[in-house]
Structures are given as structure tokens and as C-alpha cells.
Motif scaffolding. Sequence first.
Motif, PDB file in Angstrom:
ATOM      1  N   TRP A   1      36.781  54.519  56.522  1.00  0.00           N
ATOM      2  CA  TRP A   1      37.852  53.938  55.774  1.00  0.00           C
ATOM      3  C   TRP A   1      38.609  52.530  56.215  1.00  0.00           C
ATOM      4  O   TRP A   1      38.818  51.711  55.552  1.00  0.00           O
ATOM      5  CB  TRP A   1      38.992  54.954  55.559  1.00  0.00           C
ATOM      6  CG  TRP A   1      38.741  55.896  54.342  1.00  0.00           C
ATOM      7  CD1 TRP A   1      38.195  57.136  54.397  1.00  0.00           C
ATOM      8  CD2 TRP A   1      38.337  55.656  52.777  1.00  0.00           C
ATOM      9  NE1 TRP A   1      37.951  57.824  53.228  1.00  0.00           N
ATOM     10  CE2 TRP A   1      38.045  56.833  52.201  1.00  0.00           C
ATOM     11  CE3 TRP A   1      38.811  54.495  52.199  1.00  0.00           C
ATOM     12  CZ2 TRP A   1      37.795  56.868  50.857  1.00  0.00           C
ATOM     13  CZ3 TRP A   1      38.365  54.561  50.875  1.00  0.00           C
ATOM     14  CH2 TRP A   1      38.278  55.638  50.264  1.00  0.00           C
TER      15      TRP A   1
ATOM     16  N   MET B   1      36.634  49.441  56.115  1.00  0.00           N
ATOM     17  CA  MET B   1      36.416  48.818  54.651  1.00  0.00           C
ATOM     18  C   MET B   1      36.933  47.572  54.510  1.00  0.00           C
ATOM     19  O   MET B   1      38.299  47.840  54.541  1.00  0.00           O
ATOM     20  CB  MET B   1      36.642  50.036  53.595  1.00  0.00           C
ATOM     21  CG  MET B   1      35.711  49.850  52.455  1.00  0.00           C
ATOM     22  SD  MET B   1      36.273  51.005  51.242  1.00  0.00           S
ATOM     23  CE  MET B   1      35.770  52.641  52.147  1.00  0.00           C
ATOM     24  N   ILE B   2      36.371  46.775  53.752  1.00  0.00           N
ATOM     25  CA  ILE B   2      37.327  45.319  53.588  1.00  0.00           C
ATOM     26  C   ILE B   2      37.950  45.590  52.141  1.00  0.00           C
ATOM     27  O   ILE B   2      37.573  46.726  51.434  1.00  0.00           O
ATOM     28  CB  ILE B   2      36.332  44.377  53.350  1.00  0.00           C
ATOM     29  CG1 ILE B   2      35.332  44.743  52.283  1.00  0.00           C
ATOM     30  CG2 ILE B   2      35.732  43.751  54.531  1.00  0.00           C
ATOM     31  CD1 ILE B   2      34.238  43.293  51.984  1.00  0.00           C
ATOM     32  N   PRO B   3      39.131  44.995  51.984  1.00  0.00           N
ATOM     33  CA  PRO B   3      39.736  45.173  50.731  1.00  0.00           C
ATOM     34  C   PRO B   3      39.062  45.077  49.468  1.00  0.00           C
ATOM     35  O   PRO B   3      38.157  44.204  49.266  1.00  0.00           O
ATOM     36  CB  PRO B   3      40.802  43.974  50.695  1.00  0.00           C
ATOM     37  CG  PRO B   3      40.794  43.560  52.044  1.00  0.00           C
ATOM     38  CD  PRO B   3      39.641  43.876  52.627  1.00  0.00           C
ATOM     39  N   TYR B   4      39.379  45.792  48.533  1.00  0.00           N
ATOM     40  CA  TYR B   4      38.496  45.631  47.227  1.00  0.00           C
ATOM     41  C   TYR B   4      38.170  44.331  46.685  1.00  0.00           C
ATOM     42  O   TYR B   4      37.317  43.900  46.057  1.00  0.00           O
ATOM     43  CB  TYR B   4      38.957  46.704  46.237  1.00  0.00           C
ATOM     44  CG  TYR B   4      39.073  48.049  46.551  1.00  0.00           C
ATOM     45  CD1 TYR B   4      40.193  48.564  46.638  1.00  0.00           C
ATOM     46  CD2 TYR B   4      37.904  48.769  46.640  1.00  0.00           C
ATOM     47  CE1 TYR B   4      40.377  49.935  47.159  1.00  0.00           C
ATOM     48  CE2 TYR B   4      37.914  50.111  47.297  1.00  0.00           C
ATOM     49  CZ  TYR B   4      39.056  50.470  47.290  1.00  0.00           C
ATOM     50  OH  TYR B   4      39.390  52.128  47.909  1.00  0.00           O
ATOM     51  N   GLU B   5      39.492  43.580  46.632  1.00  0.00           N
ATOM     52  CA  GLU B   5      39.243  42.124  46.167  1.00  0.00           C
ATOM     53  C   GLU B   5      38.392  41.325  46.735  1.00  0.00           C
ATOM     54  O   GLU B   5      37.772  40.060  46.020  1.00  0.00           O
ATOM     55  CB  GLU B   5      40.644  41.401  46.345  1.00  0.00           C
ATOM     56  CG  GLU B   5      41.877  42.193  45.341  1.00  0.00           C
ATOM     57  CD  GLU B   5      42.426  43.183  46.517  1.00  0.00           C
ATOM     58  OE1 GLU B   5      43.292  43.932  45.726  1.00  0.00           O
ATOM     59  OE2 GLU B   5      42.366  43.199  47.739  1.00  0.00           O
ATOM     60  N   GLN B   6      37.953  41.664  48.024  1.00  0.00           N
ATOM     61  CA  GLN B   6      36.707  40.636  48.733  1.00  0.00           C
ATOM     62  C   GLN B   6      35.489  41.270  48.753  1.00  0.00           C
ATOM     63  O   GLN B   6      34.542  40.832  49.158  1.00  0.00           O
ATOM     64  CB  GLN B   6      37.293  40.434  50.015  1.00  0.00           C
ATOM     65  CG  GLN B   6      38.594  39.928  50.084  1.00  0.00           C
ATOM     66  CD  GLN B   6      39.059  39.556  51.574  1.00  0.00           C
ATOM     67  OE1 GLN B   6      38.179  39.879  52.555  1.00  0.00           O
ATOM     68  NE2 GLN B   6      40.186  39.202  51.997  1.00  0.00           N
TER      69      GLN B   6
ATOM     70  N   THR C   1      31.886  42.519  47.110  1.00  0.00           N
ATOM     71  CA  THR C   1      30.795  42.113  46.081  1.00  0.00           C
ATOM     72  C   THR C   1      30.326  43.492  45.824  1.00  0.00           C
ATOM     73  O   THR C   1      30.664  44.455  46.281  1.00  0.00           O
ATOM     74  CB  THR C   1      29.672  41.262  46.773  1.00  0.00           C
ATOM     75  OG1 THR C   1      29.009  41.841  47.842  1.00  0.00           O
ATOM     76  CG2 THR C   1      30.285  39.861  47.279  1.00  0.00           C
ATOM     77  N   MET C   2      29.330  43.316  44.651  1.00  0.00           N
ATOM     78  CA  MET C   2      28.931  44.771  44.178  1.00  0.00           C
ATOM     79  C   MET C   2      27.825  45.196  45.193  1.00  0.00           C
ATOM     80  O   MET C   2      27.984  46.566  45.276  1.00  0.00           O
ATOM     81  CB  MET C   2      28.112  44.431  42.903  1.00  0.00           C
ATOM     82  CG  MET C   2      29.014  44.049  41.658  1.00  0.00           C
ATOM     83  SD  MET C   2      29.803  45.718  41.482  1.00  0.00           S
ATOM     84  CE  MET C   2      31.245  45.286  41.765  1.00  0.00           C
TER      85      MET C   2
ATOM     86  N   GLU D   1      28.363  45.189  48.334  1.00  0.00           N
ATOM     87  CA  GLU D   1      29.246  45.912  49.269  1.00  0.00           C
ATOM     88  C   GLU D   1      29.778  47.334  48.711  1.00  0.00           C
ATOM     89  O   GLU D   1      30.057  48.395  49.488  1.00  0.00           O
ATOM     90  CB  GLU D   1      30.137  44.972  49.721  1.00  0.00           C
ATOM     91  CG  GLU D   1      29.634  44.000  50.941  1.00  0.00           C
ATOM     92  CD  GLU D   1      30.410  42.970  51.003  1.00  0.00           C
ATOM     93  OE1 GLU D   1      31.625  42.762  50.447  1.00  0.00           O
ATOM     94  OE2 GLU D   1      30.290  42.029  51.745  1.00  0.00           O
ATOM     95  N   MET D   2      30.119  46.998  47.506  1.00  0.00           N
ATOM     96  CA  MET D   2      30.613  48.258  46.884  1.00  0.00           C
ATOM     97  C   MET D   2      29.763  49.243  46.758  1.00  0.00           C
ATOM     98  O   MET D   2      29.965  50.638  47.170  1.00  0.00           O
ATOM     99  CB  MET D   2      31.166  47.981  45.489  1.00  0.00           C
ATOM    100  CG  MET D   2      31.005  49.073  44.551  1.00  0.00           C
ATOM    101  SD  MET D   2      32.623  49.643  44.031  1.00  0.00           S
ATOM    102  CE  MET D   2      32.193  51.094  43.411  1.00  0.00           C
TER     103      MET D   2
ATOM    104  N   PHE E   1      30.678  52.974  48.667  1.00  0.00           N
ATOM    105  CA  PHE E   1      30.671  54.311  47.864  1.00  0.00           C
ATOM    106  C   PHE E   1      29.272  54.573  47.186  1.00  0.00           C
ATOM    107  O   PHE E   1      28.982  54.469  45.986  1.00  0.00           O
ATOM    108  CB  PHE E   1      31.618  54.105  46.770  1.00  0.00           C
ATOM    109  CG  PHE E   1      33.210  53.871  47.294  1.00  0.00           C
ATOM    110  CD1 PHE E   1      33.462  52.703  47.065  1.00  0.00           C
ATOM    111  CD2 PHE E   1      33.770  54.814  47.706  1.00  0.00           C
ATOM    112  CE1 PHE E   1      34.976  52.317  47.548  1.00  0.00           C
ATOM    113  CE2 PHE E   1      35.222  54.597  48.072  1.00  0.00           C
ATOM    114  CZ  PHE E   1      35.618  53.222  48.202  1.00  0.00           C
TER     115      PHE E   1
END
Lengths: 292, 171
Positions: free
Chosen positions: B122, B125-130, B132-133, B135-136, B140
Amino acid sequence: MKKSMKNELKIEGESYKTQQTAIHKRKKRRPSRVHSVQSPAILLIGMLSRLAARTVQEVRPLVLVRPTSTSAVQRAEQRDEANFPRPVRPVEPGKVRLGFVPEEWFQFLYPKTGVTGPYVLGLGLTTFLCSKEIYVMEHEYYTGISILLMVVYAVKKFGPVIGQTLDKKIEDIEQSWRDYREGSIIQVKESMEKEKEAQLSAKGQDMLFDAKRENVALQLEAAYRERLARVHSEVKKRLDYQLEVANVKTRLQQKHMVDWIVKNVKGSITPAQEAATLKQCMADLKALAPKA
Amino acid sequence: MAARRVAASSVDWLAIAARVPEAQKPLFNAFKGKSDGYLRSVLSLPAEMPKINFAAYKARIAIPGMVEEFEKQYGAMQIPYPADTYSKQIDEIQKEVAVETETFIKESEGRIAKLQAELAEWEKMIPYEQMTMEEMVEAFPDKTVNIANPTLWPHTPEDQPGYVAKEGAEE
């Protein structure tokens, strides 16, 4: 809008690297879709498609398509942060002049034509198109102008409000993501704390056994003391009994003796003695009476 | 053993109470109540054999020799201390519990290690705003769509074909 859809899919399905280069070079990007001077309609379509693409990039749903390849270059841990900085969602839309012409075009033409270059180009272009009747100003044109005016009015009046509401909604969504993350972190930390506490409790069980041993000792001690007290009370009871017996005996003897003495004395008083005593008593009384 | 214990509690109840988990507080209170009861019964009785005033009895009681006999035997009486049959059991149980505690602590350490790994993930993890798909999807994997193994609507685990309910949740 087939072209825009195609462009959308292209951006989405692009490999990571080209996507990054595309974003990185946003400021200097050529309008690749406009290859030659075409009608403003196609220009507009190009604009909308780029807007649409940007919207797709900015507001993404949480569930998306898995990429077809995840090589080491595209992994997060090994990313080259200097050359390929992470994309940041822009807060303001791209700068435009006259409401729809991107600032980048002006900057592009500035070295060659100065400040007035693009304006002159636009004026000359529109004059050429209108005078040569390449762009025909027919009925729909005037309809378009009227609609455009209404649209501009509506955007100027309701735009900010709607923009704020939508921004707030986006903010709520993003906040919920952040809360999920923060909440998860807090939960994990709390779980660790609880585990540590449980370990402490488990270790503390040892102390309970000392307490148990002490309980056993206390019970033994209590039993011992009870035995002592019992012995004492039994012995005392017997002695007290004997004492009471002796007391009773003494008392009875005394009483009997007293009764016997009294009886005997009473019996030894003869009638003559009794008369003499009575006479004496009367004489004493008479002697006392006149004195009163 | 013939030694007598002190007539006071030598157990640090506060320290034990601090380690009792919330769910077992009533049990602990009951245990402490019992302990206090034993202590009270010990304190309510005299520690030594009480003295009897034989001189007074001798003066009053007429039976010859009885009081002297009693005095002699009273002084010579040896009261046996009750036998301790439970300490051994307590020691055995303590050993067993020690072993159980060891296993529990080991498992607990394992869980803590897993939790720390999760926490590290956790934190990393980089902030959600940064993101890309891609990395998302890495961050997760269970929440994103998997083209290779698609899920059917509604996309909950219970509604997928071939779902076997797990008995008891795994922490």
C-alpha cells in the motif's frame, strides 16, 4: 463520428510507450488528423475527437481492460521517471484563443510570422473560402450561427455551475478511492496492533499460573487455620463444661446451706421468746411515738 | 511441604488485568473474586493456636488432674498441615499452555509478516491520479477485468460458474 471512435480506440489500445510519448508531446503535437486544408467541419470533428480522447484519459472508470502485454519496460517499478514522467491530470483545459483555436498553433507560427501571423492566416483563409464560394454560406450556415450564439450564451451562463457540480462529483469519486486506500492502510495497521496485543495476552497467561498456585496455597492455609480453631474450640468447650458443672455444684450447695440455716433458725424460735420479743418491740414503739 | 505461605496476595493483579483481552474480562473478574474469597477466609481466622487460660480453670474445676492433663496435651498437639495435591497439576498445565502459547505466537508472527507485506504494498503504491491503466491492473489484479478469464454478470464471485463456497473465512 467513426473517426473519433477510431481515435479513441487507438489511444486506449496503444502500447504504453507510445501513449506516454503522445502525452509527453501534447504541447507540441501536430494536428495529425488534418493533413491538408479542409473544411472547418473536419477541423471541428478533429477538435471534438481530441477533446473526447482527453476526456477518456482524464476521467477513467475503475475497471478497465487489461493490456495485452506487460513487459519489464512497462512495469511500474522499473519506470524511467526522468524521461517518461508519470501523467498528471491537467486541471485546466488547454489554452485557446478566440474560444476554439489552440494556443499551440499560435506558438508554432510565432517564429515565422510574429504575433499577427495566425490571425492574418485565419482572415485570409476565411476570405478566400467565402469569396471563392468553396465554403457556401447557405441556409444551414445561418442556422448554425444562430445555434452557435445560443450555445455560447448557454455555456457562458450555465457552464461554471455545471462545471463545478461535475468537478465535485469527480472529486467525490477520487476521494472515495483515496479513502479506500487510507482505510486499508489503517485497517492493516490496526490488525498488526491487535496481533501484538494478542501476543502480549498470550504471554501474560504465565502470570495466571502464579495466581493459581497462590490460590491453592491460600486454601491450604485456610484449612490449616480452621483446624487450629477447631481444636481450640473443642478443648475450650470441654473445659467450660467442667467449669459450669463446678459452678452449678457450688451454687446448689450454697443455696441448700442457706435454706437449711434459715429453716433451723426459724425452728429454734420458741413461743416464749417470740412473746418477749414482741413486747419489747411495742415498748420501743411507745417510747418513740410521743416524741413526734 | 510444611511451610506456610504469607497471609497476603503476592500476585500483581493490575499487571494481569492489563493483559486480559476485552472478551475475557468477566472470566477474569470471576477468578479474581474467587481469589479474594480465599484470601478473606484466610484472614478471618487466627494464624496461631489461640491460648487457653488453664490457670483459671485449674482454680475452679474440682476434678483432680484433668486440667493439667488437658494443658499438657494442648501444648503438645501437632496439627498437620493439609497436603498439597494440586501444585503438580498446575505445573503440568503450565507447561502445556507454554507450548500452545509458542505456536500461537509463531502463527501471529506469520500473520504480522503478511500484514507488513500488505502495508508495504500500500505504501509503495503511487497516487491514483498518476496511475495508468497497466499500473492499475498491476496494483489491483483482482478488481480489474481479465480478458483471459472473463467474469459473468453480476461480477461477484458467488455468481460465477464453478464457485465453491469456502467454509469459514480465511483472515
